[in-house]
Design a protein around this motif. Structure first.
Motif, short mmCIF file in Angstrom:
data_model
loop_
_atom_site.label_atom_id
_atom_site.label_comp_id
_atom_site.label_asym_id
_atom_site.label_seq_id
_atom_site.Cartn_x
_atom_site.Cartn_y
_atom_site.Cartn_z
N SER A 37 5.15 -1.79 -5.74
CA SER A 37 4.55 -0.88 -6.72
C SER A 37 5.67 -0.11 -7.38
O SER A 37 6.77 -0.02 -6.85
N GLY A 38 5.35 0.43 -8.52
CA GLY A 38 6.27 1.35 -9.15
C GLY A 38 6.20 2.69 -8.43
O GLY A 38 5.42 2.84 -7.48
N PRO A 39 6.97 3.65 -8.84
CA PRO A 39 6.90 4.95 -8.18
C PRO A 39 5.55 5.60 -8.42
O PRO A 39 5.03 5.59 -9.54
N LEU A 40 4.98 6.11 -7.35
CA LEU A 40 3.69 6.81 -7.42
C LEU A 40 3.97 8.29 -7.25
O LEU A 40 4.83 8.69 -6.46
N THR A 41 3.23 9.12 -7.97
CA THR A 41 3.56 10.55 -8.00
C THR A 41 2.88 11.38 -6.91
O THR A 41 3.15 12.57 -6.82
N SER A 42 2.04 10.75 -6.09
CA SER A 42 1.43 11.51 -4.99
C SER A 42 1.15 10.59 -3.81
O SER A 42 0.90 9.39 -3.99
N LEU A 43 1.17 11.16 -2.63
CA LEU A 43 0.83 10.41 -1.43
C LEU A 43 -0.62 9.93 -1.46
O LEU A 43 -0.88 8.78 -1.11
N PRO A 44 -1.58 10.76 -1.89
CA PRO A 44 -2.96 10.25 -1.98
C PRO A 44 -3.08 9.02 -2.89
O PRO A 44 -3.83 8.10 -2.59
N ASP A 45 -2.32 9.00 -3.99
CA ASP A 45 -2.33 7.82 -4.86
C ASP A 45 -1.79 6.60 -4.12
O ASP A 45 -2.32 5.50 -4.24
N ALA A 46 -0.71 6.79 -3.37
CA ALA A 46 -0.12 5.69 -2.61
C ALA A 46 -1.09 5.19 -1.54
O ALA A 46 -1.24 3.98 -1.35
N LEU A 47 -1.75 6.09 -0.85
CA LEU A 47 -2.72 5.70 0.17
C LEU A 47 -3.88 4.92 -0.45
O LEU A 47 -4.30 3.89 0.08
N ALA A 48 -4.38 5.40 -1.57
CA ALA A 48 -5.50 4.72 -2.23
C ALA A 48 -5.10 3.32 -2.68
O ALA A 48 -5.86 2.36 -2.49
N LEU A 49 -3.92 3.18 -3.26
CA LEU A 49 -3.47 1.87 -3.71
C LEU A 49 -3.25 0.93 -2.53
O LEU A 49 -3.61 -0.25 -2.59
N SER A 50 -2.70 1.44 -1.44
CA SER A 50 -2.49 0.58 -0.27
C SER A 50 -3.81 0.09 0.30
O SER A 50 -3.93 -1.04 0.74
N GLN A 51 -4.84 0.94 0.26
CA GLN A 51 -6.16 0.52 0.73
C GLN A 51 -6.75 -0.54 -0.20
O GLN A 51 -7.35 -1.51 0.25
N ARG A 52 -6.57 -0.36 -1.50
CA ARG A 52 -7.08 -1.35 -2.46
C ARG A 52 -6.38 -2.69 -2.24
O ARG A 52 -7.02 -3.73 -2.30
N ILE A 53 -5.09 -2.67 -2.02
CA ILE A 53 -4.35 -3.91 -1.77
C ILE A 53 -4.85 -4.56 -0.49
O ILE A 53 -5.07 -5.76 -0.43
N GLY A 54 -5.04 -3.74 0.55
CA GLY A 54 -5.49 -4.26 1.83
C GLY A 54 -6.88 -4.88 1.76
O GLY A 54 -7.21 -5.78 2.52
N GLN A 55 -7.68 -4.42 0.82
CA GLN A 55 -9.04 -4.95 0.66
C GLN A 55 -9.11 -6.02 -0.41
O GLN A 55 -10.18 -6.52 -0.72
N GLY A 56 -7.96 -6.37 -0.98
CA GLY A 56 -7.93 -7.43 -1.99
C GLY A 56 -8.62 -7.06 -3.27
O GLY A 56 -9.17 -7.90 -3.96
N GLN A 57 -8.60 -5.78 -3.64
CA GLN A 57 -9.34 -5.32 -4.82
C GLN A 57 -8.47 -5.22 -6.07
O GLN A 57 -8.91 -4.75 -7.09
N LEU A 58 -7.22 -5.65 -6.01
CA LEU A 58 -6.36 -5.60 -7.18
C LEU A 58 -6.56 -6.85 -8.01
O LEU A 58 -6.70 -7.95 -7.50
N SER A 59 -6.56 -6.68 -9.32
CA SER A 59 -6.64 -7.85 -10.19
C SER A 59 -5.24 -8.22 -10.65
O SER A 59 -4.38 -7.37 -10.77
N ALA A 60 -5.03 -9.48 -10.89
CA ALA A 60 -3.69 -9.97 -11.28
C ALA A 60 -3.36 -9.65 -12.70
O ALA A 60 -4.10 -9.39 -13.53
#
Length: 60
Positions: A37-60
């Protein structure tokens, strides 16, 4: 599949555009030692994105 981890950076390791905004820390998602990922400006944003990745919810 490798685990996604959150890496924080502080001070001069923060990209210059973010430091210019007054940010002294940022977060990246890392997998197998590579930033995914690029730099994220908050830990909550990083946590949310990591959960989305873990659940396969990112689109290509």
């Amino acid at each position: 599949m490798s685990q996604v981890q959150i890496m924080s950076v502080i001070g001069s390791a923060v990209p210059a555009p973010l430091r210019a905004l007054g940010l002294l820390a940022c977060w990246y998602l890392v997998q197998d030692g590579e930033a995914i990922s690029g730099p994220l400006t908050s830990l909550p944003d990083a946590l949310a994105l990591s959960q989305r990745i873990g659940q396969g919810q990112l689109s290509a």
